[in-house]
Every structure is written in C-alpha cells, then in structure tokens.
Design an enzyme around this catalytic site. Structure first.
Site, PDB file in Angstrom:
ATOM      1  N   ASP A  64       0.864  -1.179   0.000  1.00  0.00           N
ATOM      2  CA  ASP A  64       0.000   0.000   0.000  1.00  0.00           C
ATOM      3  C   ASP A  64       0.902   1.232   0.000  1.00  0.00           C
ATOM      4  O   ASP A  64       1.784   1.346   0.858  1.00  0.00           O
ATOM      5  CB  ASP A  64      -0.870  -0.043   1.274  1.00  0.00           C
ATOM      6  CG  ASP A  64      -1.956   1.014   1.270  1.00  0.00           C
ATOM      7  OD1 ASP A  64      -1.683   2.151   0.856  1.00  0.00           O
ATOM      8  OD2 ASP A  64      -3.081   0.687   1.696  1.00  0.00           O
ATOM      9  N   ALA A  92       0.128   4.896  -8.481  1.00  0.00           N
ATOM     10  CA  ALA A  92      -1.095   4.575  -7.730  1.00  0.00           C
ATOM     11  C   ALA A  92      -1.853   5.848  -7.372  1.00  0.00           C
ATOM     12  O   ALA A  92      -1.259   6.835  -6.954  1.00  0.00           O
ATOM     13  CB  ALA A  92      -0.727   3.816  -6.457  1.00  0.00           C
ATOM     14  N   SER A 143      -1.845  14.384 -13.862  1.00  0.00           N
ATOM     15  CA  SER A 143      -3.041  14.376 -14.712  1.00  0.00           C
ATOM     16  C   SER A 143      -3.103  15.691 -15.483  1.00  0.00           C
ATOM     17  O   SER A 143      -2.453  16.670 -15.102  1.00  0.00           O
ATOM     18  CB  SER A 143      -4.280  14.249 -13.824  1.00  0.00           C
ATOM     19  OG  SER A 143      -5.437  14.603 -14.548  1.00  0.00           O
ATOM     20  N   TYR A 156      -9.300  16.386  -5.906  1.00  0.00           N
ATOM     21  CA  TYR A 156      -8.493  15.508  -6.762  1.00  0.00           C
ATOM     22  C   TYR A 156      -7.508  16.340  -7.585  1.00  0.00           C
ATOM     23  O   TYR A 156      -6.315  16.030  -7.658  1.00  0.00           O
ATOM     24  CB  TYR A 156      -9.409  14.687  -7.677  1.00  0.00           C
ATOM     25  CG  TYR A 156      -8.665  13.858  -8.702  1.00  0.00           C
ATOM     26  CD1 TYR A 156      -7.893  12.760  -8.310  1.00  0.00           C
ATOM     27  CD2 TYR A 156      -8.723  14.178 -10.055  1.00  0.00           C
ATOM     28  CE1 TYR A 156      -7.209  12.010  -9.253  1.00  0.00           C
ATOM     29  CE2 TYR A 156      -8.048  13.429 -11.003  1.00  0.00           C
ATOM     30  CZ  TYR A 156      -7.292  12.345 -10.598  1.00  0.00           C
ATOM     31  OH  TYR A 156      -6.603  11.603 -11.529  1.00  0.00           O
ATOM     32  N   SER A 157      -8.016  17.435  -8.202  1.00  0.00           N
ATOM     33  CA  SER A 157      -7.144  18.305  -9.005  1.00  0.00           C
ATOM     34  C   SER A 157      -6.002  18.843  -8.146  1.00  0.00           C
ATOM     35  O   SER A 157      -4.859  18.946  -8.619  1.00  0.00           O
ATOM     36  CB  SER A 157      -7.919  19.488  -9.579  1.00  0.00           C
ATOM     37  OG  SER A 157      -9.036  19.055 -10.316  1.00  0.00           O
ATOM     38  N   ALA A 158      -6.308  19.173  -6.893  1.00  0.00           N
ATOM     39  CA  ALA A 158      -5.267  19.712  -5.997  1.00  0.00           C
ATOM     40  C   ALA A 158      -4.182  18.667  -5.740  1.00  0.00           C
ATOM     41  O   ALA A 158      -2.990  18.994  -5.709  1.00  0.00           O
ATOM     42  CB  ALA A 158      -5.890  20.169  -4.673  1.00  0.00           C
ATOM     43  N   LYS A 160      -3.288  16.361  -7.769  1.00  0.00           N
ATOM     44  CA  LYS A 160      -2.538  16.188  -9.020  1.00  0.00           C
ATOM     45  C   LYS A 160      -1.615  17.383  -9.268  1.00  0.00           C
ATOM     46  O   LYS A 160      -0.523  17.247  -9.793  1.00  0.00           O
ATOM     47  CB  LYS A 160      -3.509  15.983 -10.189  1.00  0.00           C
ATOM     48  CG  LYS A 160      -4.329  14.696 -10.069  1.00  0.00           C
ATOM     49  CD  LYS A 160      -3.469  13.496 -10.339  1.00  0.00           C
ATOM     50  CE  LYS A 160      -3.728  12.308  -9.478  1.00  0.00           C
ATOM     51  NZ  LYS A 160      -2.845  11.164  -9.728  1.00  0.00           N
TER      52      LYS A 160
END
Ligand SMILES: NC(=O)c1ccc[n+]([C@@H]2O[C@H](COP(=O)([O-])OP(=O)(O)OC[C@H]3O[C@@H](n4cnc5c(N)ncnc54)[C@H](OP(=O)(O)O)[C@@H]3O)[C@@H](O)[C@H]2O)c1
Length: 289
Positions: A64, A92, A143, A156-158, A160
């Site tokens: 993990d 991941a 991304s 999520y954008s932060a 990335k």
C-alpha cells in the site's frame, strides 16, 4: 541520443490495472525488468505472468503506497532481484467526485495520503540508489487536471497539481546528479479509475457525459512514458491539443473559468432537484483527448 532501457529495472505502483499495468508491459517490452506493486496481489501476478510469457522479467511486491514500509520493501525487492533500481513510476492513485466543501476532512486527507504522500513514499527509498549510481528516472502520474481547478474534482485536481509541482521541483534538484524526474499528464483514459471514483462518490452518481470515443487507451499513455524514459523531459503529455488548451487556460485563467462555468451551469440545469454530486460536469479527465 536515446537511452537504451535494456536491463534497467523499474518499480511501478498501481501496476495491476490501467495505466500502471500498460506501462509495466511496455517497459518490459523495452527490456526493463519490472517490480510490480499494488494492494491486490492477484492482478499483479497476472501482469507478471504476461511479462514472463513474453520473455521479460518481473517480481511481484504487494503493498500500500500509504505505508512507507511497504514502499521501502518494493525498492528493496527490486534491488535484490534485479541488482538496482533505475526507475520508479509512482502511479497509484484515485479520484472522488464531490464539491470540495462537502468532502470530509478524512476523505480529503485520505486522497492526499495516497496520491501525494504515496508518491513521496514511493520515490524516497529509490533516490539514494539513483544518487549513488548517478543515474535514474522518477516518473509521477499526475493528470491534465493538474493545470486547472476542476469543479467537483477540486480536491483531486489539488492532489494532481501537488504531484506536478513536486516533480518539477525535484527534477531541478536532482538533474545535476544525473536523475530525471517527470510528471505524466494523461487525459481521460479507459481504466478502473472511473469505477473506483463512482464507488467513492457520495451519491454514487458519477456523471460520464463524454462519449467513449474521447477516451484514450492506457497503452497510449504507456508508449508516451517509454518515450520519456528514452528521452527524459519534465512533463509527459499524451494529447497535443489538450496540452495547448491547458497552456492557453493558464495564460488566460478568466477564459478557462468561463468555459468551466458554462459546463457547471449546464449540469445544474440538467440536474435540477437532484443531489449536489448529480450536478457535476463531464469528468475532467474525459473532457477531451
Ligand atoms: N484514468 C484516467 O482518466 C486518468 C487520467 C489522468 C490521470 N490518471 C491517474 O493515473 C493513475 C493510474 O490510474 P488508472 O487510470 O490506471 O486507474 P486504475 O486502473 O484504477 O489504477 C489505479 C491503481 O492504483 C492502485 N492503488 C490505489 N490505491 C492504492 C494504494 N493505496 N496503494 C497501492 N496501490 C494503490 C490500484 O490497485 P489496488 O487497488 O490493487 O491497490 C490500481 O491498480 C492515477 O494516479 C490516476 O489519478 C488517470
């Protein structure tokens, strides 16, 4: 001159599916021994078997990325088995669709633990080996949404964007020592990513308005990664049009926000009366390819 990848070992996280799996197969095809990691052992074994059937070498090291110990074991096993670690692909990660203010602190911290700290955990134990060898290449799966704030995927954008900045900074720090660091910026890619995001999203109503034709294959991302391993550069993009669009958006943030607001308004109209996550725009990473 292009770097010969033969016998240069690579460790990959999230190697059991999607972009990680395709990259493992492509790297093995280029002659790289591959250390495969992820939490589920079975898909990793299947990828290893596929590599070995094609004449390549692979080792499976389940783990993990939120555990520094597991990540250290991945690098140790790679060195034990193949003699060194030339490259690491911190791949991941996952996404969740929700307005940022509705996400719990636990949800937000968990995403940063995997996407950002998981990246650091993966990279750190490999760096001393690379510095000793004065050679190496670290790749980080960011991304296209690293370059703009996307509504309903803000957190999520932060994560990335944080990965992108980490990579760019580390590349400047490590290049003088012979180690390259590159961030990878896929657009919408056909993988398990969307099933996982759907499961994690509050209402379970991840909206995918983007036609399938706009999605790229994980193999396309993998080919771009292998090209970057051969000829290192700071960022890997798999779509020229998206890259140009992102550059324009950064130059003129008001313009890109106007376009995004139109998407949000449209979803608000279509999702009238429904819960907040039903108001989401098309998935960012599926917006264009
Ligand atoms: N698909 C897209 O449109 C797209 C676009 C841009 C960027 N990306 C990025 O690409 C990367 C790979 O995603 P994908 O699209 O290939 O989706 P995927 O098929 O869901 O792959 C994600 C992989 O990460 C592994 N993983 C998740 N959490 C983990 C953890 N805590 N520890 C270890 N492994 C973990 C998963 O395996 P286990 O569950 O077995 O651990 C899985 O193999 C992600 O970082 C994602 O953000 C995807």
């Amino acid at each position: 001159m292009a770097i010969d990848l033969t016998n240069k070992p690579i460790a990959i996280t999230g190697a059991g599916s999607g972009i990680g799996r395709a990259t493992a197969l492509a790297c093995a095809g280029a002659g790289m021994p591959v250390a495969l990691s992820g939490r589920r052992e079975e898909p990793l074994r299947a990828v290893a078997a596929e590599i070995e059937r094609a004449g390549g070498r692979a080792v499976v090291v389940p783990g993990d990325v939120t555990s520094p110990t597991d990540c250290a074991r991945l690098i140790e096993r790679c060195v034990e088995r193949f003699g060194s670690v030339y490259s690491v692909f911190a791949n991941a990660g996952y996404g969740q669709e929700a307005p940022a203010h509705e996400m719990t602190d636990d949800d937000i911290r968990a995403m940063f633990e995997t996407n950002f700290f998981g990246t650091l955990n993966t990279i750190r134990p490999a760096v001393p080996h690379m510095l000793r060898a004065r050679a190496g290449h670290i790749l980080v799966c960011s991304s296209c949404v690293a370059k703009f704030a996307l509504p309903f995927f803000s957190v999520y954008s932060a994560t990335k964007a944080a990965q992108n900045h980490l990579s760019r900074g580390m590349n400047l720090e490590l290049r003088p020592h012979g180690v390259s660091v590159s961030s990878v910026h896929p657009v919408g890619t056909r993988t398990e990513f969307f099933d996982t995001a759907m499961r994690r999203s509050a209402s379970g109503r991840l909206i995918k308005h983007t036609p399938d034709a706009f999605f790229q294959s994980p193999e396309r991302v993998a080919r771009a990664i292998v090209r970057c391993l051969r000829r290192p550069r700071p960022e890997v993009w798999t779509s020229l049009s998206v890259r140009l669009g992102m550059s324009l958006g950064m130059l003129l943030p008001g313009l890109s926000d106007r376009a995004l607001r139109r998407m949000v308004d449209q979803r608000l109209r279509e999702g009238e009366g429904a819960g907040p996550t039903a108001h989401a725009p098309p998935h960012p990473e599926g917006a264009s390819a």
